[in-house]
Design a protein around this motif. Structure first.
Motif, mmCIF file in Angstrom:
data_model
loop_
_atom_site.group_PDB
_atom_site.id
_atom_site.type_symbol
_atom_site.label_atom_id
_atom_site.label_comp_id
_atom_site.label_asym_id
_atom_site.label_seq_id
_atom_site.Cartn_x
_atom_site.Cartn_y
_atom_site.Cartn_z
ATOM 1 N N THR B 287 0.852 -1.181 0.000
ATOM 2 C CA THR B 287 0.000 0.000 0.000
ATOM 3 C C THR B 287 0.891 1.235 0.000
ATOM 4 O O THR B 287 2.108 1.134 -0.132
ATOM 5 C CB THR B 287 -0.882 0.014 1.257
ATOM 6 N N ALA B 344 -4.668 3.260 -0.428
ATOM 7 C CA ALA B 344 -4.702 2.196 -1.427
ATOM 8 C C ALA B 344 -3.639 2.444 -2.487
ATOM 9 O O ALA B 344 -3.039 1.520 -3.009
ATOM 10 C CB ALA B 344 -6.082 2.137 -2.069
ATOM 11 N N PRO B 349 -8.077 8.914 -8.155
ATOM 12 C CA PRO B 349 -8.640 8.745 -9.501
ATOM 13 C C PRO B 349 -8.531 10.035 -10.309
ATOM 14 O O PRO B 349 -8.412 11.120 -9.746
ATOM 15 C CB PRO B 349 -10.112 8.418 -9.244
ATOM 16 N N SER B 350 -8.635 9.904 -11.628
ATOM 17 C CA SER B 350 -8.449 11.049 -12.514
ATOM 18 C C SER B 350 -9.670 11.953 -12.572
ATOM 19 O O SER B 350 -9.613 13.031 -13.135
ATOM 20 C CB SER B 350 -8.103 10.546 -13.911
ATOM 21 N N VAL B 351 -10.808 11.490 -12.043
ATOM 22 C CA VAL B 351 -12.006 12.336 -12.038
ATOM 23 C C VAL B 351 -12.544 12.440 -10.621
ATOM 24 O O VAL B 351 -12.330 11.563 -9.797
ATOM 25 C CB VAL B 351 -13.114 11.774 -12.967
ATOM 26 N N LEU B 376 -16.194 18.019 -16.731
ATOM 27 C CA LEU B 376 -16.112 16.764 -17.488
ATOM 28 C C LEU B 376 -17.509 16.194 -17.730
ATOM 29 O O LEU B 376 -17.844 15.749 -18.820
ATOM 30 C CB LEU B 376 -15.291 15.781 -16.635
ATOM 31 N N ARG B 377 -18.308 16.149 -16.676
ATOM 32 C CA ARG B 377 -19.726 15.789 -16.788
ATOM 33 C C ARG B 377 -20.496 16.778 -15.933
ATOM 34 O O ARG B 377 -19.965 17.317 -14.978
ATOM 35 C CB ARG B 377 -19.998 14.365 -16.279
ATOM 36 N N GLY B 378 -21.783 16.936 -16.245
ATOM 37 C CA GLY B 378 -22.625 17.813 -15.453
ATOM 38 C C GLY B 378 -22.572 19.231 -15.967
ATOM 39 O O GLY B 378 -21.998 19.463 -17.030
ATOM 40 N N PRO B 379 -23.188 20.198 -15.247
ATOM 41 C CA PRO B 379 -23.874 19.979 -13.976
ATOM 42 C C PRO B 379 -25.146 19.144 -14.130
ATOM 43 O O PRO B 379 -25.794 19.191 -15.149
ATOM 44 C CB PRO B 379 -24.209 21.402 -13.506
ATOM 45 N N GLU B 389 -18.654 16.896 -12.389
ATOM 46 C CA GLU B 389 -17.510 16.011 -12.281
ATOM 47 C C GLU B 389 -16.358 16.719 -12.947
ATOM 48 O O GLU B 389 -16.482 17.166 -14.093
ATOM 49 C CB GLU B 389 -17.832 14.712 -13.003
ATOM 50 N N ARG B 391 -12.065 17.031 -13.886
ATOM 51 C CA ARG B 391 -10.820 16.304 -14.053
ATOM 52 C C ARG B 391 -9.909 16.696 -12.889
ATOM 53 O O ARG B 391 -9.833 17.854 -12.501
ATOM 54 C CB ARG B 391 -10.163 16.669 -15.381
ATOM 55 N N ARG B 395 -3.077 14.720 -8.675
ATOM 56 C CA ARG B 395 -3.440 13.364 -8.286
ATOM 57 C C ARG B 395 -2.571 12.816 -7.161
ATOM 58 O O ARG B 395 -2.959 11.851 -6.503
ATOM 59 C CB ARG B 395 -3.403 12.418 -9.493
#
Lengths: 454, 454
Positions: B287, B344, B349-351, B376-379, B389, B391, B395
């Motif tokens: 980990t 972990a 994650p990338s989004v 990226l997505r939404g609203p 969502e 980007r 990270r």
């Protein structure tokens, strides 16, 4: 809302059935009704033409005619079904049996899709003998109350909702039923007032058209919108409406209030995305996609969709419990059925917390400890249970998901899906490029999720 | 539990103070009491020697002597503190001021650590003037009730709990206080019966020694164990005990019942792990480790530990919300303070799903939509809120955590920690090999977490 009425008037012209069309429809429906009554002479039966076509609240091109055959209440269900079927089948046409609470018949007669539904006569707020018995009472109530301008506004409201994807009480939509639209316009008098009001709605909203609860406590329905049925005070007409769709409507009304536009009623048809576009967008997200694709069983939507939903949520729950980071998920019934999972990564963490029994179950704890004597950490007590941490042997998401499917039953998936799930294909990332156009369109829907009015 | 008494007798010999030692202690304490009373002549003061040493329920080597100087209730707090301090300071020794609810004095006098605490005289179930006023009443009550065999069993119970790491009401332990041990033995008559009973405990357990609530409803305390104080029926003596430690005790008693052994009282000292062992174990987990290490501020444990806990939990919450998979976390105050995070993966994650305002806050929604027009997505609406969502640009877990520390205040970390946190070092994976031996021991504790009796 300056200018709203002008837009309403323009849009109404485009979405309302032509008067001649509506007249033809009505005459045809009443003719079929007369024949059914004649064929059932002596049974004490009345046939009622109900539904949006009858009330002139339907949209252009909607050719569904609902005919309710009302029997006296002393008959049995078997009896009224048998008699109705005999009477309808004397009318030439390909009559197909459908099943809701009890069987009914459907046929395409010329331009019209005709449904003949047996039911029992019922008084307002009286006892139901079957769920469909209310329809003729709704018809009588709304026929009397709805003015022609209100009927126009019902049509506009339906079109507004349809465009936003929240029209319909089907389980796959969980939106606004036609009846709910009619009651809302009746209660708020017109579409403009409804929009102005709904833009300020704060859940829970309670609408009691007939004032049944004006002198008593409102019943608790646990729904964002409670609209008491004018002919049955124990029923919430908006029971199916989901919390999200309630708030979508509020947000939609706010947006319309800010900028009145006919765009709220008509959206350009989204052109099918190219396979290349889908593939590019999938890859660009930098996440890990898994698609479970399997044959669509022959089931009506009302049975298939809830099972699919249950399956998708059970799989997501298991993946999350196993340590996979689930970004989001979706499901669909296209030519195939699909459950789409978007994961943070194709591998889960190398260690996993395993929940043991509650401390009070001593024997189970002893067994659990023995079974996990080589654990990475633990056993230890946390809260009221014991736990261990184990090294994860199968880290691959694809393999883990395939493993889950071997015992789909134990997952608690829908009864009718456990067989098809056994033959499911599990596709990952670039493999998703091989799905059918139909399924690619569903992937695109997921990838481009957006409420256009926001 | 055959053989338990034999073990108890053997262990008791090893853990009890020698009679001569106990006698010397008592004489010394009473002598100091007499001096204090003399120095406070005319104040109407009584000095009481209380606590486990006084009641012969302390463990060998525990040389704390608690002296309570009881004043009449008509005095002010300032007054009794001032007078007590003057009186105590006449006794030669390095008197150091400590602060609990109000100030008290402590000095090492020969072999003994003496505490002199001013308080007000109080009657059973009477009104408190300060939180420490109960102690002389507890002393009187327990001194009268506890038989010599019970005092032995209190010592055994304390040792059993100490070995399991759940003895002490300090905030860093949240375990069983000495007083709670005495009450438990008194209520269950002896250690054997207590163990037999506790092995079957199911939370919530209610113990009402004096039967205050025998004819009335039990008050709700929202704690796994409620033990009503025999001298104050409104108080739960086990209020500090955590749910986990309650269940650790249950589980420990079950284990002792299954196999009586002196090992429950004595554990071999865990030898300090070599740096190599720690490094190997860290790496083997596969980990990603992050250690936030910073200078320990000069604070008493009761202030430091809750702030550290709050900090660790705030950081974990933020990391989780940002999409990092947190396997587990820990915190410690060694020579440095540390917050250890096990993730972990070193990247999130990338989004990322970004939560917007509730739909009912229209203006805020409009602003949110504008600010995220390139999402990226939404609203889109989900439940009663809007979301987008985005980007993820940063990270790296290490960089993200370092970013959080820049505004530690906003995280809601403890007030005294926001300054030291600014200078914190963030170490990842192999960098953890460079920590002090003291901190390496804390890492080892985390890596080898295990309840030995399971």
């Amino acid at each position: 809302m300056k200018g709203a009425e002008k837009i309403f008037a323009e849009v109404a012209l485009e979405i309302s059935p032509m008067p001649a069309e509506a007249k033809r429809e009505k005459e045809f429906a009443l003719e079929i009704c007369r024949i059914l009554e004649k064929n059932l002479k002596g049974e004490g039966v009345e046939c009622a033409f109900v539904g949006s076509a009858a009330r002139d609240t339907g949209l252009k091109g909607d050719n569904d005619l609902d005919l309710f055959v009302q029997f006296p209440r002393d008959k049995s269900e078997d009896y009224i079904v048998k008699k109705t079927f005999e009477a309808a089948r004397k009318i030439p046409g390909e009559w197909v049996t459908h099943y809701a609470e009890h069987p009914y018949l459907q046929a395409q007669l010329g331009a019209f899709k005709v449904e003949v539904i047996p039911c029992f006569r019922m008084a307002a707020n009286g006892e139901l003998k079957s769920a469909v018995d209310r329809s003729p009472l709704h018809m009588a109530y709304l026929q009397e109350k709805l003015t022609p301008p209100q009927r126009r506004d019902v049509r506009l409201l339906k079109k507004l909702l349809k465009t936003a994807g929240i029209y319909g009480a089907e389980i796959s939509i969980e939106g606004f039923s036609g009846l709910l639209c009619e009651y809302l316009i009746l209660n708020y008098r017109n579409l403009e007032t409804l929009i102005e009001s709904a833009a300020k709605w704060k859940a829970p909203v309670f609408v009691d058209l007939e004032g049944f609860y004006i002198d008593s406590t409102q019943p608790e329905f646990d729904a964002p919108l409670v609209l008491i049925d004018a002919i049955d005070k124990k029923r919430n007409v908006a029971a199916v409406l989901s919390e999200t769709n309630f708030h979508k409507f509020v947000s939609l009304c706010q947006a319309f209030r800010r900028r009145q536009s006919r765009d709220f009623f008509f959206r350009p048809a989204t052109k099918a995305p190219s396979r290349n576009e889908v593939a590019k967008k999938l890859k660009a997200r930098g996440t890990h996609f898994l698609l479970l694709s399997f044959g669509k069983p022959e089931l009506v939507e009302d049975i298939l969709v809830p099972q699919l939903r249950k399956t998708a949520s059970a799989i997501t729950r298991e993946m999350r419990a196993a340590g996979f980071g689930v970004v989001d998920y979706a499901y669909y019934a296209a030519n195939n059925c699909g459950v789409l999972l978007e994961l943070a990564s194709s591998q889960r963490p190398s260690v996993e917390l395993v929940q043991g029994p509650p401390v009070r179950e001593e024997a189970a704890c002893v067994n659990f400890s023995k079974a996990h004597s080589a654990a990475l950490r633990g056993p230890f007590v946390k809260g009221d249970r014991i736990f261990v941490e184990e090294r994860v042997t199968e880290r691959s998401a694809k393999k883990f998901l395939s493993g889950l499917l071997k015992d789909a039953r134990a997952l608690g998936v829908g009864a009718n899906l456990s067989a098809p799930l056994k033959g499911a294909a599990v596709l990952e990332d670039a493999e998703l490029n091989s799905v059918s156009d139909d399924e690619a369109a569903e992937l695109w829907k997921y990838l481009s999720a957006r409420d256009y009015w926001l």
